[in-house]
Write an enzyme that holds these catalytic residues in place. Structure first.
Site, short mmCIF file in Angstrom:
data_model
loop_
_atom_site.label_atom_id
_atom_site.label_comp_id
_atom_site.label_asym_id
_atom_site.label_seq_id
_atom_site.Cartn_x
_atom_site.Cartn_y
_atom_site.Cartn_z
N GLU A 169 -6.37 -0.43 -7.79
CA GLU A 169 -5.58 -0.17 -9.37
C GLU A 169 -4.18 0.54 -9.56
OE1 GLU A 169 -7.35 -1.48 -12.88
OE2 GLU A 169 -8.49 -2.89 -12.03
N TRP A 224 -7.49 -7.85 -0.34
CA TRP A 224 -8.67 -6.64 -1.25
C TRP A 224 -8.42 -6.97 -2.85
CZ3 TRP A 224 -3.74 -4.56 0.67
CH2 TRP A 224 -3.36 -4.05 1.89
N GLY A 275 0.59 -4.22 -1.16
CA GLY A 275 0.16 -3.47 -2.14
C GLY A 275 0.85 -2.36 -3.00
N SER A 276 1.06 -1.15 -2.75
CA SER A 276 1.65 -0.42 -3.57
C SER A 276 2.99 -0.90 -4.18
CB SER A 276 2.08 0.99 -2.87
OG SER A 276 0.63 1.75 -2.53
N GLY A 322 -6.28 -1.38 -17.30
CA GLY A 322 -7.34 -1.70 -16.07
C GLY A 322 -7.28 -0.24 -16.10
N ASP A 378 -2.01 -0.93 -16.46
CA ASP A 378 -2.12 -0.13 -17.24
C ASP A 378 -3.27 0.17 -18.16
OD1 ASP A 378 0.99 1.39 -16.99
OD2 ASP A 378 1.56 -0.28 -18.88
N THR A 434 -2.80 3.38 -6.61
CA THR A 434 -3.56 4.21 -5.49
C THR A 434 -2.88 5.69 -6.30
OG1 THR A 434 -0.98 4.53 -3.88
CG2 THR A 434 -2.79 3.13 -2.91
N LEU A 438 -3.17 -9.69 -7.08
CA LEU A 438 -2.10 -9.86 -7.05
C LEU A 438 -1.78 -8.89 -5.57
CD1 LEU A 438 1.09 -8.47 -8.29
CD2 LEU A 438 -0.71 -6.09 -8.43
N SER A 439 -2.09 -7.49 -4.94
CA SER A 439 -2.55 -7.70 -3.80
C SER A 439 -2.10 -8.41 -2.91
CB SER A 439 -3.50 -5.87 -3.16
OG SER A 439 -3.82 -5.63 -4.64
N1 CAA Z 1 3.88 -2.92 -18.10
C1 CAA Z 1 5.29 -4.16 -18.77
N2 CAA Z 1 6.30 -4.01 -18.03
C2 CAA Z 1 6.04 -3.23 -16.86
C3 CAA Z 1 5.91 -1.80 -16.84
C4 CAA Z 1 4.34 -1.94 -17.16
N3 CAA Z 1 3.56 -0.69 -17.45
N4 CAA Z 1 5.87 -1.07 -15.64
C5 CAA Z 1 6.74 -1.64 -14.94
N5 CAA Z 1 7.26 -3.01 -16.39
C6 CAA Z 1 8.45 -3.82 -15.96
C7 CAA Z 1 9.61 -3.37 -16.08
O1 CAA Z 1 10.11 -3.21 -17.10
C8 CAA Z 1 10.39 -4.53 -15.62
O2 CAA Z 1 11.11 -5.62 -15.92
P1 CAA Z 1 12.43 -6.29 -16.24
O3 CAA Z 1 12.12 -6.67 -14.86
O4 CAA Z 1 12.10 -7.02 -17.74
O5 CAA Z 1 13.10 -5.05 -16.24
C9 CAA Z 1 8.94 -4.27 -14.70
O6 CAA Z 1 7.90 -4.70 -14.94
C10 CAA Z 1 9.92 -4.20 -13.04
O7 CAA Z 1 9.67 -2.77 -12.83
P2 CAA Z 1 9.66 -1.57 -12.69
O8 CAA Z 1 11.58 -1.85 -11.73
O9 CAA Z 1 9.51 -0.58 -12.92
O10 CAA Z 1 8.58 -1.67 -10.96
P3 CAA Z 1 8.85 -1.64 -9.20
O11 CAA Z 1 8.71 -2.73 -8.41
O12 CAA Z 1 9.93 0.03 -9.16
O13 CAA Z 1 6.99 -1.26 -9.53
C11 CAA Z 1 4.85 0.38 -9.27
C12 CAA Z 1 6.71 0.08 -10.01
C13 CAA Z 1 4.23 0.69 -10.72
C14 CAA Z 1 4.89 0.85 -8.20
C15 CAA Z 1 3.88 -1.21 -9.18
O14 CAA Z 1 5.02 -1.85 -8.02
C16 CAA Z 1 3.01 -0.65 -9.41
O15 CAA Z 1 1.91 -0.23 -10.24
N6 CAA Z 1 2.19 -0.75 -7.52
C17 CAA Z 1 0.86 -0.73 -7.81
C18 CAA Z 1 0.38 -1.77 -7.77
C19 CAA Z 1 -1.58 -1.77 -8.64
O16 CAA Z 1 -1.13 -1.05 -9.04
N7 CAA Z 1 -1.91 -2.98 -7.07
C20 CAA Z 1 -3.33 -2.44 -7.83
C21 CAA Z 1 -4.37 -3.81 -7.40
S1 CAA Z 1 -5.53 -4.37 -7.85
C22 CAA Z 1 -7.00 -3.86 -8.13
O17 CAA Z 1 -6.91 -2.99 -7.57
C23 CAA Z 1 -7.73 -4.95 -8.17
C24 CAA Z 1 -9.60 -4.02 -7.81
O18 CAA Z 1 -9.66 -4.42 -6.68
C25 CAA Z 1 -10.20 -3.39 -8.82
#
Ligand code: CAA
Length: 393
Positions: A376, A162, A137-138, A247, A245, A378, A131-132
């Site tokens: 996953e 990453w 990232g965020s 994860g 969620d 910050t 994804l990132s």
């Molecule tokens: N479940 C399902 N759908 C969701 C949701 C959830 N928990 N949260 C948001 N959505 C949906 C919303 O309903 C919305 O859908 P519609 O367009 O149909 O209305 C859409 O997603 C957009 O939602 P937001 O406007 O709330 O999204 P946002 O752009 O404001 O971002 C955020 C929200 C929480 C900041 C998100 O960008 C985020 O979680 N960022 C962090 C990213 C992350 O965790 N990356 C980790 C990488 S993986 C990793 O790290 C693995 C590893 O190496 C160990």
């Protein structure tokens, strides 16, 4: 270089789940831990293959596709048990079972599951989640990797950053832009590592988790059949959020396991020193100060570990019940990863001066702990998720 020890074979797979996990942690993960902590070794594929032989590589995958369908509470316990021995092995395992497999178990087509999911669940293939990007990232919804429709497929171009298990994974679950800017323009794709145009950079040199590969995934005009799109066009962001969620419960469990390992390292050290504890009679006389500071600190650490475990299992239980758990998963991730860093830090202090050694179990845990607050999402993102959920009412 020591590889993953030979399998205990089908005998291990016949044990109850808890015993399979405990045997995997003791017989496979523990012997690898020192080498993993030093870094420069790549055992992810072998580790997951062995997890597959022991029937624990598909805990969140339905039995029809070779998994164990054990649920998130069982999965959290398994990740904790692995992380207690080796945090690098835990993140390899967690990502494989959780964000790399679970989303398309939930949202994928039957044919995709038959073709790929069973290979992941049996440990034949190693999975990764992409994804990132360097610029997103965020703010994951601003990702720039493009997937352009071309005949009966798509052409993917972009660079993911990453990525855990990159370079060793056989299959990547990739989020790419098929439409307009923003969350609704993103779709998810299953991309095989062996396809032309897929390559990875050298693994990054990291503070901790040195036995787990984290690298760039470069997609250079990669042709992906439309059949490998997971879900409808434009649903990839929601799939990624749902994956994260659950994860985040896995990362909470990883943090709990690291903290448990650090606590045990500190307790072993104090036991070796022969720390004297006052008897209750002395405390009744008001001599509270008779409790050594180190013992008080150890007790506080144990309480933090217990709290981390409780919030993790609470979020996991809600997820298993099928009720909303976004907020609880974020709370668990926030609390248990902060506790993990605090406990590992305290362990390093209690074990000083020995813990100045790079390979000391407390030192390894402190280095490994920090990443849990970062990946996953910050912990600042967790606060945002929690506040949004609260204010939504
Ligand atoms: N479940 C399902 N759908 C969701 C949701 C959830 N928990 N949260 C948001 N959505 C949906 C919303 O309903 C919305 O859908 P519609 O367009 O149909 O209305 C859409 O997603 C957009 O939602 P937001 O406007 O709330 O999204 P946002 O752009 O404001 O971002 C955020 C929200 C929480 C900041 C998100 O960008 C985020 O979680 N960022 C962090 C990213 C992350 O965790 N990356 C980790 C990488 S993986 C990793 O790290 C693995 C590893 O190496 C160990």
């Amino acid at each position: 270089m020591r590889a993953v020890p030979p399998s205990a074979g089908t005998a291990a797979a016949a044990l109850p789940l808890d015993e399979r996990v405990a045997a995997f942690a003791a017989e496979v993960v523990r012997p690898l831990a020192p080498e993993m902590a030093r870094g420069g070794v790549r055992h992810a594929g072998e580790l997951i293959a062995e997890a597959g032989r022991r029937g624990i590589a598909g805990l969140l995958t339905p039995a029809t596709f070779g998994g164990q369908d054990a649920g998130h509470v069982a999965f959290a316990r398994a990740v904790e048990a692995v992380a207690r021995e080796c945090a690098s092995s835990a993140v390899i395992y967690d990502v494989h079972v959780s964000v790399a497999s679970e989303p398309f178990a939930r949202f994928g087509e039957e044919e995709q599951k038959r073709r790929y999911l069973s290979r992941l669940a049996t440990g034949e293939w190693l999975g990764a989640f992409a994804l990132s990007e360097a610029g997103s990232g965020s703010d994951a919804a601003s990702l720039a990797t493009r997937a352009v429709r071309d005949g009966d497929g798509y052409v993917l171009d972009g660079t993911k950053m990453w990525i855990t298990n990159a370079g060793e994974a056989d299959l990547y679950l990739v989020m790419a832009r098929t439409g307009d800017p923003g969350a609704r323009g993103i779709s998810a794709f299953l991309v095989e590592a062996a396809w032309p145009g897929v390559r990875t950079s050298r693994p990054l040199r990291k503070l901790g988790l040195r036995g787990s590969s984290t690298a760039e995934l470069v997609l250079d005009s990669v042709r992906v059949p439309a059949a490998n799109r997971v879900g409808a066009e434009g649903t990839g962001f929601r799939l990624a959020m749902a994956a994260l969620d659950s994860g985040r419960i896995g990362i909470s469990a990883q943090a709990t396991g690291i903290a448990q390992g650090a606590l045990e390292a500190a307790a072993d050290h104090l036991r070796r020193l022969g720390l004297d504890l006052p008897d209750a009679a002395l405390l009744d006389e008001g001599a509270a100060a008779a409790t050594p500071a180190a013992a008080s600190r150890l007790a506080g650490m144990a309480a933090q570990v217990a709290a981390a475990r409780a919030v993790t299992l609470h979020a996991a239980a809600l997820c298993d019940e099928g009720v909303p758990f976004t907020r609880e998963a974020a709370v668990a991730k926030l609390m248990s990863t902060d506790a993990c860093v605090a406990v590992a830090h305290a362990a390093v202090e209690l074990c000083a001066p020995h813990s100045r050694d790079d390979a000391h179990p407390a030192a390894v845990r402190l280095r490994d702990a920090k990443a849990c607050q970062i990946y996953e999402g910050t912990n600042q993102i967790q606060r945002l998720v929690i506040a949004r959920e609260l204010l939504r009412g």
